[in-house]
Design a protein around this motif. Structure first.
Motif, PDB file in Angstrom:
ATOM      1  N   ILE A  62       0.837  -1.209   0.000  1.00 49.61           N
ATOM      2  CA  ILE A  62       0.000   0.000   0.000  1.00 49.61           C
ATOM      3  C   ILE A  62       0.868   1.254   0.000  1.00 49.61           C
ATOM      4  CG2 ILE A  62      -1.628   1.361   1.391  1.00 49.61           C
ATOM      5  CD1 ILE A  62      -2.946  -0.967  -0.081  1.00 49.61           C
ATOM      6  N   GLN A  63       1.945   1.225   0.790  1.00 48.90           N
ATOM      7  CA  GLN A  63       2.829   2.388   0.856  1.00 48.90           C
ATOM      8  C   GLN A  63       3.392   2.723  -0.519  1.00 48.90           C
ATOM      9  OE1 GLN A  63       3.472   4.371   3.527  1.00 48.90           O
ATOM     10  NE2 GLN A  63       4.657   5.669   2.164  1.00 48.90           N
ATOM     11  N   HIS A  64       3.754   1.713  -1.274  1.00 51.69           N
ATOM     12  CA  HIS A  64       4.350   1.942  -2.593  1.00 51.69           C
ATOM     13  C   HIS A  64       3.301   2.300  -3.649  1.00 51.69           C
ATOM     14  CE1 HIS A  64       7.187   1.563  -5.893  1.00 51.69           C
ATOM     15  NE2 HIS A  64       6.252   0.883  -6.534  1.00 51.69           N
ATOM     16  N   ASN A  65       2.162   1.617  -3.637  1.00 50.33           N
ATOM     17  CA  ASN A  65       1.180   1.773  -4.707  1.00 50.33           C
ATOM     18  C   ASN A  65       0.054   2.746  -4.402  1.00 50.33           C
ATOM     19  OD1 ASN A  65       2.093  -0.359  -6.684  1.00 50.33           O
ATOM     20  ND2 ASN A  65       1.944  -1.544  -4.804  1.00 50.33           N
ATOM     21  N   GLY A  66      -0.124   3.088  -3.141  1.00 44.48           N
ATOM     22  CA  GLY A  66      -1.239   3.953  -2.757  1.00 44.48           C
ATOM     23  C   GLY A  66      -2.519   3.145  -2.618  1.00 44.48           C
ATOM     24  N   LYS A  67      -3.373   3.578  -1.737  1.00 43.17           N
ATOM     25  CA  LYS A  67      -4.616   2.853  -1.440  1.00 43.17           C
ATOM     26  C   LYS A  67      -5.532   2.792  -2.663  1.00 43.17           C
ATOM     27  CE  LYS A  67      -7.295   1.254   2.011  1.00 43.17           C
ATOM     28  NZ  LYS A  67      -7.269  -0.158   2.178  1.00 43.17           N
ATOM     29  N   GLN A  68      -5.604   3.858  -3.437  1.00 50.83           N
ATOM     30  CA  GLN A  68      -6.511   3.912  -4.587  1.00 50.83           C
ATOM     31  C   GLN A  68      -6.137   2.924  -5.690  1.00 50.83           C
ATOM     32  OE1 GLN A  68      -9.320   5.537  -4.702  1.00 50.83           O
ATOM     33  NE2 GLN A  68      -9.007   6.553  -2.759  1.00 50.83           N
ATOM     34  N   ASP A  69      -4.825   2.702  -5.893  1.00 58.51           N
ATOM     35  CA  ASP A  69      -4.363   1.862  -7.005  1.00 58.51           C
ATOM     36  C   ASP A  69      -4.010   0.447  -6.570  1.00 58.51           C
ATOM     37  OD1 ASP A  69      -4.573   4.044  -8.749  1.00 58.51           O
ATOM     38  OD2 ASP A  69      -2.567   4.738  -8.221  1.00 58.51           O
ATOM     39  N   SER A  70      -4.455   0.032  -5.387  1.00 56.86           N
ATOM     40  CA  SER A  70      -4.048  -1.251  -4.831  1.00 56.86           C
ATOM     41  C   SER A  70      -5.218  -2.205  -4.669  1.00 56.86           C
ATOM     42  CB  SER A  70      -3.407  -1.033  -3.458  1.00 56.86           C
ATOM     43  OG  SER A  70      -2.280  -0.217  -3.569  1.00 56.86           O
ATOM     44  N   LYS A  71      -4.878  -3.475  -4.506  1.00 60.66           N
ATOM     45  CA  LYS A  71      -5.873  -4.494  -4.193  1.00 60.66           C
ATOM     46  C   LYS A  71      -6.350  -4.279  -2.756  1.00 60.66           C
ATOM     47  CE  LYS A  71      -3.498  -8.094  -6.876  1.00 60.66           C
ATOM     48  NZ  LYS A  71      -4.445  -8.675  -7.795  1.00 60.66           N
ATOM     49  N   SER A  72      -7.571  -4.670  -2.476  1.00 62.01           N
ATOM     50  CA  SER A  72      -8.052  -4.657  -1.096  1.00 62.01           C
ATOM     51  C   SER A  72      -7.263  -5.724  -0.327  1.00 62.01           C
ATOM     52  CB  SER A  72      -9.545  -4.964  -1.030  1.00 62.01           C
ATOM     53  OG  SER A  72      -9.766  -6.337  -1.339  1.00 62.01           O
ATOM     54  N   TYR A  73      -7.339  -5.677   0.999  1.00 64.10           N
ATOM     55  CA  TYR A  73      -6.610  -6.658   1.813  1.00 64.10           C
ATOM     56  C   TYR A  73      -7.044  -8.089   1.465  1.00 64.10           C
ATOM     57  CZ  TYR A  73      -4.451  -8.739   5.966  1.00 64.10           C
ATOM     58  OH  TYR A  73      -3.687  -9.506   6.815  1.00 64.10           O
ATOM     59  N   ASN A  74      -8.349  -8.305   1.298  1.00 69.79           N
ATOM     60  CA  ASN A  74      -8.829  -9.646   0.948  1.00 69.79           C
ATOM     61  C   ASN A  74      -8.366 -10.067  -0.441  1.00 69.79           C
ATOM     62  OD1 ASN A  74     -10.040 -10.237   3.384  1.00 69.79           O
ATOM     63  ND2 ASN A  74     -12.037  -9.470   2.757  1.00 69.79           N
ATOM     64  N   GLU A  75      -8.415  -9.157  -1.399  1.00 65.44           N
ATOM     65  CA  GLU A  75      -7.916  -9.474  -2.740  1.00 65.44           C
ATOM     66  C   GLU A  75      -6.428  -9.807  -2.694  1.00 65.44           C
ATOM     67  OE1 GLU A  75     -10.672  -6.679  -5.629  1.00 65.44           O
ATOM     68  OE2 GLU A  75      -8.979  -5.760  -4.577  1.00 65.44           O
ATOM     69  N   PHE A  76      -5.697  -9.050  -1.907  1.00 68.41           N
ATOM     70  CA  PHE A  76      -4.266  -9.279  -1.730  1.00 68.41           C
ATOM     71  C   PHE A  76      -4.028 -10.675  -1.159  1.00 68.41           C
ATOM     72  CE2 PHE A  76      -0.441  -9.100   0.918  1.00 68.41           C
ATOM     73  CZ  PHE A  76       0.496  -8.623   0.009  1.00 68.41           C
ATOM     74  N   LEU A  77      -4.740 -11.005  -0.079  1.00 68.14           N
ATOM     75  CA  LEU A  77      -4.562 -12.312   0.551  1.00 68.14           C
ATOM     76  C   LEU A  77      -4.933 -13.457  -0.382  1.00 68.14           C
ATOM     77  CD1 LEU A  77      -5.875 -11.715   4.169  1.00 68.14           C
ATOM     78  CD2 LEU A  77      -3.498 -11.899   3.403  1.00 68.14           C
ATOM     79  N   GLU A  78      -5.941 -13.251  -1.214  1.00 67.40           N
ATOM     80  CA  GLU A  78      -6.347 -14.289  -2.161  1.00 67.40           C
ATOM     81  C   GLU A  78      -5.297 -14.531  -3.240  1.00 67.40           C
ATOM     82  OE1 GLU A  78     -10.100 -12.938  -3.648  1.00 67.40           O
ATOM     83  OE2 GLU A  78     -11.201 -13.721  -1.929  1.00 67.40           O
ATOM     84  N   SER A  79      -4.516 -13.509  -3.565  1.00 66.74           N
ATOM     85  CA  SER A  79      -3.598 -13.637  -4.698  1.00 66.74           C
ATOM     86  C   SER A  79      -2.119 -13.659  -4.322  1.00 66.74           C
ATOM     87  CB  SER A  79      -3.846 -12.506  -5.704  1.00 66.74           C
ATOM     88  OG  SER A  79      -3.643 -11.253  -5.090  1.00 66.74           O
ATOM     89  N   TYR A  80      -1.766 -13.222  -3.100  1.00 70.45           N
ATOM     90  CA  TYR A  80      -0.361 -13.154  -2.731  1.00 70.45           C
ATOM     91  C   TYR A  80       0.175 -14.520  -2.330  1.00 70.45           C
ATOM     92  CZ  TYR A  80       4.042 -11.920  -0.673  1.00 70.45           C
ATOM     93  OH  TYR A  80       5.382 -11.865  -0.402  1.00 70.45           O
ATOM     94  N   VAL A  81       1.321 -14.893  -2.897  1.00 71.37           N
ATOM     95  CA  VAL A  81       1.972 -16.162  -2.579  1.00 71.37           C
ATOM     96  C   VAL A  81       3.104 -15.893  -1.593  1.00 71.37           C
ATOM     97  CG1 VAL A  81       3.274 -18.109  -3.492  1.00 71.37           C
ATOM     98  CG2 VAL A  81       1.386 -17.153  -4.813  1.00 71.37           C
ATOM     99  N   LEU A  82       3.038 -16.537  -0.455  1.00 74.00           N
ATOM    100  CA  LEU A  82       4.045 -16.388   0.587  1.00 74.00           C
ATOM    101  C   LEU A  82       5.441 -16.694   0.043  1.00 74.00           C
ATOM    102  CD1 LEU A  82       4.142 -16.080   3.801  1.00 74.00           C
ATOM    103  CD2 LEU A  82       4.515 -18.530   3.767  1.00 74.00           C
ATOM    104  N   ASP A  83       6.392 -15.829   0.336  1.00 73.73           N
ATOM    105  CA  ASP A  83       7.799 -16.019  -0.020  1.00 73.73           C
ATOM    106  C   ASP A  83       8.612 -15.573   1.187  1.00 73.73           C
ATOM    107  OD1 ASP A  83      10.444 -15.813  -0.887  1.00 73.73           O
ATOM    108  OD2 ASP A  83       9.889 -15.026  -2.856  1.00 73.73           O
ATOM    109  N   MET A  84       8.988 -16.524   2.027  1.00 74.29           N
ATOM    110  CA  MET A  84       9.629 -16.199   3.304  1.00 74.29           C
ATOM    111  C   MET A  84      10.875 -15.344   3.145  1.00 74.29           C
ATOM    112  SD  MET A  84       7.953 -17.115   5.954  1.00 74.29           S
ATOM    113  CE  MET A  84       9.190 -17.156   7.229  1.00 74.29           C
TER     114      MET A  84
END
Length: 118
Positions: A62-84
């Motif tokens: 969010i800090q890099h992309n801004g809230k307006q141009d970003s996925k919602s938290y749920n959309e993020f969680l649905e699509s983000y792949v964990l990379d430790m």
């Protein structure tokens, strides 16, 4: 990445190794995984839930992309792949000044460019 696993009865199943953040949180809420899930990756004895890591990565996103141009938290969680490897670096960069400095150094070494975007 899909892989095949085999059960003791000889049957097989396909698994997906690119696990989303939402799957991890759901499994944590169901009591299937806990902080011990990450112990194999950690050098020190740490009991850490995936939640702080995912929150830190989302905050940095969010800090890099801004809230307006970003996925919602749920959309993020649905699509983000964990990379430790990445997630731990981002986590410590978000919560500590020393972590931010190390992240900038790694960025500079990797790209040959100083001044990673803040």
């Amino acid at each position: 990445m899909e892989k095949q696993i085999e059960f003791i009865d000889g049957s097989t199943s396909t698994v997906e190794t690119a696990v989303s953040g939402l799957t991890l949180l759901t499994l944590q809420n169901d009591g299937v995984i806990d902080g011990a899930f990450f112990k194999g990756f950690m050098k020190e004895e740490v009991d850490m839930s995936p939640l702080p890591l995912l929150q830190a990565v989302y905050a940095a996103y969010i800090q890099h992309n801004g809230k307006q141009d970003s996925k919602s938290y749920n959309e993020f969680l649905e699509s983000y792949v964990l990379d430790m490897e990445v997630d731990m670096i981002v986590y410590f960069a978000v919560i500590t000044k020393q972590g931010r400095n190390k992240l900038a150094e790694k960025f500079e070494k990797k790209t040959g460019k100083a001044g990673a975007k803040k």
